[in-house]
Scaffold this motif. Structure first.
Motif, PDB file in Angstrom:
ATOM      1  N   GLU A 131       1.179  -0.811  -0.202  1.00 47.77           N
ATOM      2  CA  GLU A 131      -0.029   0.009   0.072  1.00 47.77           C
ATOM      3  C   GLU A 131       0.786   1.446  -0.335  1.00 47.77           C
ATOM      4  OE1 GLU A 131      -3.277  -0.363   3.002  1.00 47.77           O
ATOM      5  OE2 GLU A 131      -2.728   2.110   3.073  1.00 47.77           O
ATOM      6  N   GLY A 132       2.182   0.686   0.877  1.00 51.77           N
ATOM      7  CA  GLY A 132       2.861   2.521   0.856  1.00 51.77           C
ATOM      8  C   GLY A 132       2.655   3.047   1.479  1.00 51.77           C
ATOM      9  N   PRO A 133       3.275   4.304   1.680  1.00 50.68           N
ATOM     10  CA  PRO A 133       3.246   4.744   2.982  1.00 50.68           C
ATOM     11  C   PRO A 133       1.736   6.433   3.102  1.00 50.68           C
ATOM     12  CG  PRO A 133       4.835   5.811   2.507  1.00 50.68           C
ATOM     13  CD  PRO A 133       4.445   4.961   1.161  1.00 50.68           C
ATOM     14  N   PHE A 134       1.019   6.188   1.898  1.00 53.88           N
ATOM     15  CA  PHE A 134       0.445   7.537   1.136  1.00 53.88           C
ATOM     16  C   PHE A 134      -0.851   7.139   1.154  1.00 53.88           C
ATOM     17  CE2 PHE A 134       4.604   9.189   1.008  1.00 53.88           C
ATOM     18  CZ  PHE A 134       5.189   9.662   2.134  1.00 53.88           C
ATOM     19  N   TYR A 135      -1.378   6.121   1.679  1.00 56.00           N
ATOM     20  CA  TYR A 135      -2.966   6.161   1.578  1.00 56.00           C
ATOM     21  C   TYR A 135      -3.138   7.095   2.067  1.00 56.00           C
ATOM     22  CZ  TYR A 135      -8.223   4.175   1.291  1.00 56.00           C
ATOM     23  OH  TYR A 135      -9.586   4.738   0.954  1.00 56.00           O
TER      24      TYR A 135
ATOM     25  N   VAL B 167       3.729  14.923  -5.168  1.00 53.66           N
ATOM     26  CA  VAL B 167       3.251  15.819  -3.600  1.00 53.66           C
ATOM     27  C   VAL B 167       2.097  14.557  -3.828  1.00 53.66           C
ATOM     28  CG1 VAL B 167       2.105  17.248  -1.902  1.00 53.66           C
ATOM     29  CG2 VAL B 167       4.259  17.821  -4.196  1.00 53.66           C
ATOM     30  N   TYR B 168       1.640  13.662  -2.339  1.00 53.93           N
ATOM     31  CA  TYR B 168       0.829  12.882  -2.544  1.00 53.93           C
ATOM     32  C   TYR B 168      -0.173  13.786  -0.904  1.00 53.93           C
ATOM     33  CZ  TYR B 168       2.677   8.404  -3.886  1.00 53.93           C
ATOM     34  OH  TYR B 168       3.112   7.249  -4.403  1.00 53.93           O
ATOM     35  N   LEU B 169      -1.584  13.418  -1.563  1.00 58.47           N
ATOM     36  CA  LEU B 169      -2.316  13.846  -0.807  1.00 58.47           C
ATOM     37  C   LEU B 169      -2.066  13.159   0.751  1.00 58.47           C
ATOM     38  CD1 LEU B 169      -5.333  15.692  -2.155  1.00 58.47           C
ATOM     39  CD2 LEU B 169      -6.446  13.370  -1.858  1.00 58.47           C
TER      40      LEU B 169
ATOM     41  N   PRO C 271       7.364   9.238 -11.775  1.00 64.00           N
ATOM     42  CA  PRO C 271       8.255   9.376 -10.693  1.00 64.00           C
ATOM     43  C   PRO C 271       8.641  10.417  -9.196  1.00 64.00           C
ATOM     44  CG  PRO C 271       9.657   9.659 -12.631  1.00 64.00           C
ATOM     45  CD  PRO C 271       8.342   9.792 -12.768  1.00 64.00           C
ATOM     46  N   TYR C 272       8.545   9.290  -8.004  1.00 62.11           N
ATOM     47  CA  TYR C 272       8.776  10.084  -7.077  1.00 62.11           C
ATOM     48  C   TYR C 272       9.992   9.888  -6.344  1.00 62.11           C
ATOM     49  CZ  TYR C 272       6.902  10.596  -1.834  1.00 62.11           C
ATOM     50  OH  TYR C 272       6.742  11.485  -0.529  1.00 62.11           O
ATOM     51  N   PRO C 273       9.824  10.684  -5.813  1.00 67.18           N
ATOM     52  CA  PRO C 273      11.341  10.451  -4.800  1.00 67.18           C
ATOM     53  C   PRO C 273      12.087   9.179  -3.625  1.00 67.18           C
ATOM     54  CG  PRO C 273      10.942  12.716  -4.240  1.00 67.18           C
ATOM     55  CD  PRO C 273      10.391  11.996  -4.928  1.00 67.18           C
ATOM     56  N   GLY C 274      12.624   8.499  -4.618  1.00 69.62           N
ATOM     57  CA  GLY C 274      13.422   7.113  -3.828  1.00 69.62           C
ATOM     58  C   GLY C 274      12.276   6.210  -4.854  1.00 69.62           C
ATOM     59  N   ARG C 275      11.454   6.690  -5.753  1.00 68.84           N
ATOM     60  CA  ARG C 275      10.451   5.120  -6.643  1.00 68.84           C
ATOM     61  C   ARG C 275       9.888   5.855  -8.427  1.00 68.84           C
ATOM     62  NH1 ARG C 275       6.112   3.025  -5.137  1.00 68.84           N
ATOM     63  NH2 ARG C 275       6.746   1.969  -6.557  1.00 68.84           N
ATOM     64  N   PRO C 276      11.650   5.451  -8.651  1.00 71.56           N
ATOM     65  CA  PRO C 276      11.952   5.775 -10.292  1.00 71.56           C
ATOM     66  C   PRO C 276      10.725   5.080 -11.629  1.00 71.56           C
ATOM     67  CG  PRO C 276      13.275   3.940  -9.005  1.00 71.56           C
ATOM     68  CD  PRO C 276      13.000   4.229  -7.814  1.00 71.56           C
TER      69      PRO C 276
ATOM     70  N   PRO D  85       6.864   5.090 -12.035  1.00 77.94           N
ATOM     71  CA  PRO D  85       6.246   5.771 -11.962  1.00 77.94           C
ATOM     72  C   PRO D  85       4.857   4.579 -11.401  1.00 77.94           C
ATOM     73  CG  PRO D  85       6.898   6.803 -13.911  1.00 77.94           C
ATOM     74  CD  PRO D  85       8.165   5.643 -12.779  1.00 77.94           C
ATOM     75  N   HIS D  86       4.080   5.182 -10.426  1.00 81.54           N
ATOM     76  CA  HIS D  86       3.052   4.160 -10.619  1.00 81.54           C
ATOM     77  C   HIS D  86       1.443   4.997 -10.087  1.00 81.54           C
ATOM     78  CE1 HIS D  86       4.711   5.279  -6.773  1.00 81.54           C
ATOM     79  NE2 HIS D  86       4.214   4.897  -5.826  1.00 81.54           N
ATOM     80  N   ILE D  87       0.659   4.133 -10.281  1.00 86.97           N
ATOM     81  CA  ILE D  87      -0.782   4.546  -9.658  1.00 86.97           C
ATOM     82  C   ILE D  87      -1.237   3.917  -8.473  1.00 86.97           C
ATOM     83  CG2 ILE D  87      -2.528   4.463 -10.146  1.00 86.97           C
ATOM     84  CD1 ILE D  87      -2.767   5.363 -13.084  1.00 86.97           C
ATOM     85  N   HIS D  88      -1.201   3.510  -7.512  1.00 93.38           N
ATOM     86  CA  HIS D  88      -1.877   2.565  -6.107  1.00 93.38           C
ATOM     87  C   HIS D  88      -3.167   2.042  -6.834  1.00 93.38           C
ATOM     88  CE1 HIS D  88       1.943   3.797  -3.754  1.00 93.38           C
ATOM     89  NE2 HIS D  88       1.944   4.518  -4.241  1.00 93.38           N
ATOM     90  N   ILE D  89      -3.219   1.544  -5.811  1.00 90.47           N
ATOM     91  CA  ILE D  89      -4.769   0.856  -6.694  1.00 90.47           C
ATOM     92  C   ILE D  89      -5.678  -0.259  -5.033  1.00 90.47           C
ATOM     93  CG2 ILE D  89      -6.202  -1.317  -7.623  1.00 90.47           C
ATOM     94  CD1 ILE D  89      -5.082  -0.273 -10.239  1.00 90.47           C
TER      95      ILE D  89
HETATM   96  O1  DHB Z   1       8.500   3.561   0.510  1.00 93.50           O
HETATM   97  C1  DHB Z   1       8.378   4.382  -0.038  1.00 93.50           C
HETATM   98  O2  DHB Z   1       8.745   5.901   0.410  1.00 93.50           O
HETATM   99  C2  DHB Z   1       7.447   4.700  -1.280  1.00 93.50           C
HETATM  100  C3  DHB Z   1       7.169   6.604  -1.199  1.00 93.50           C
HETATM  101  C4  DHB Z   1       5.914   6.260  -2.440  1.00 93.50           C
HETATM  102  C5  DHB Z   1       5.122   4.791  -2.577  1.00 93.50           C
HETATM  103  O3  DHB Z   1       4.306   5.169  -3.420  1.00 93.50           O
HETATM  104  C6  DHB Z   1       5.647   4.168  -2.403  1.00 93.50           C
HETATM  105  O4  DHB Z   1       4.868   2.946  -2.089  1.00 93.50           O
HETATM  106  C7  DHB Z   1       6.646   3.770  -1.131  1.00 93.50           C
END
Ligand code: DHB
Length: 254
Positions: free
Chosen positions: A42-46, A102-104, A143-148, A150-154
């Motif tokens: 799920e990652g940290p940003f649901y 930026v995540y919500l 891409p997100y810092p540390g996540r090269p 790009p992805h959509i969470h589901i």
């Molecule tokens: O572990 C992480 O930092 C991290 C960051 C963003 C994400 O979308 C994720 O799934 C994990």
């Protein structure tokens, strides 16, 4: 004997004629099981506070006239069970960071006030009808810092039950190979099941993309367990079940 041989060869010929349609048309042959969509963390940003607008259009918040920044993407697909039957009344939720990464989620957005795109909804929901189809308008993930990758969470739910948590990646994106979270899925066939093409829509004036992603439910807990590598050489060690995971509830990814 003769009959079954004959049946076997005509079936092969038939399958040859059908080509890939045989394998990609769910529900055509009830005995063919589809490959379940793998789990991913799920990652940290649901979102810690769900937005007021939770519809399936993430580009426009309520009746705003300013769309989100980013490359508009029409994400569509079906939610299916393993035998290929569409799942009715399944709720799919998606969430992703905005075009400025930026995540919500306050833990992400509080330090990024300046860069946050306040016109991006960041989260959306859709509940399927009898066709199992879903549809979102969102942005092509970045891409997100540390996540090269790009992805959509589901997340897929039915009633109170969470049926699947995963992430969709862009097929062919160079950063996919370097992404530590996506690397938790080691099997190339399973990685393939978490990627789809983001195709430019021909003649789209706004350079929109279309992405199609069918979700197949029915992974067992062992299939969902991506954290632990296979059994160590010389055995699984004490107290481990056949899946190589210690007894008790499945691990929570962070
Ligand atoms: O572990 C992480 O930092 C991290 C960051 C963003 C994400 O979308 C994720 O799934 C994990």
């Amino acid at each position: 004997m003769h009959r079954s041989l004959h049946f076997g060869s005509s079936r092969r010929a038939f399958m040859g004629l059908m080509g890939t349609a045989f394998f990609t048309t769910p529900g055509l042959f009830a005995e063919e099981l589809l490959k379940p969509t793998p789990f991913l963390t799920e990652g940290p940003f649901y979102p810690d506070k769900l937005p007021l607008d939770q519809d399936n259009d993430l580009i426009i918040i309520k009746d705003s006239t300013t769309p989100a920044v980013g490359e508009i993407t029409h994400l569509t697909g079906r939610i299916l069970d393993k035998s290929g039957s569409p799942m009715k009344d399944a709720t799919i939720e998606i969430w992703q960071c905005d075009a400025n990464a930026v995540y919500l989620h306050t833990r992400d957005s509080s330090g990024k006030q300046e860069q946050q795109d306040r016109n991006f909804q960041g989260f959306g929901r859709f509940t399927t009808g009898s066709s199992g189809e879903y549809r979102f308008r969102t942005i092509k993930p970045v891409p997100y810092p540390g996540r090269p990758a790009p992805h959509i969470h589901i997340k897929v739910k039915q009633g109170d039950k969470e049926l699947l948590t995963t992430q969709l990646m862009i097929r062919g994106f160079e950063g996919n190979k370097r992404d530590g979270v996506f690397s938790q899925v080691r099997d190339p066939e399973k990685r393939e099941l978490l990627m789809t093409d983001f195709k430019p829509i021909p003649d789209s004036k706004m350079n929109e993309f279309a992405a199609s992603f069918d979700i197949v439910l029915g992974a067992t807990p062992d299939e969902r367990d991506m954290r632990r590598p296979g059994p160590p050489p010389g055995g699984r060690g004490p107290g481990r079940g056949p899946g190589g995971r210690p007894p008790g509830p499945p691990p929570q990814n962070s």
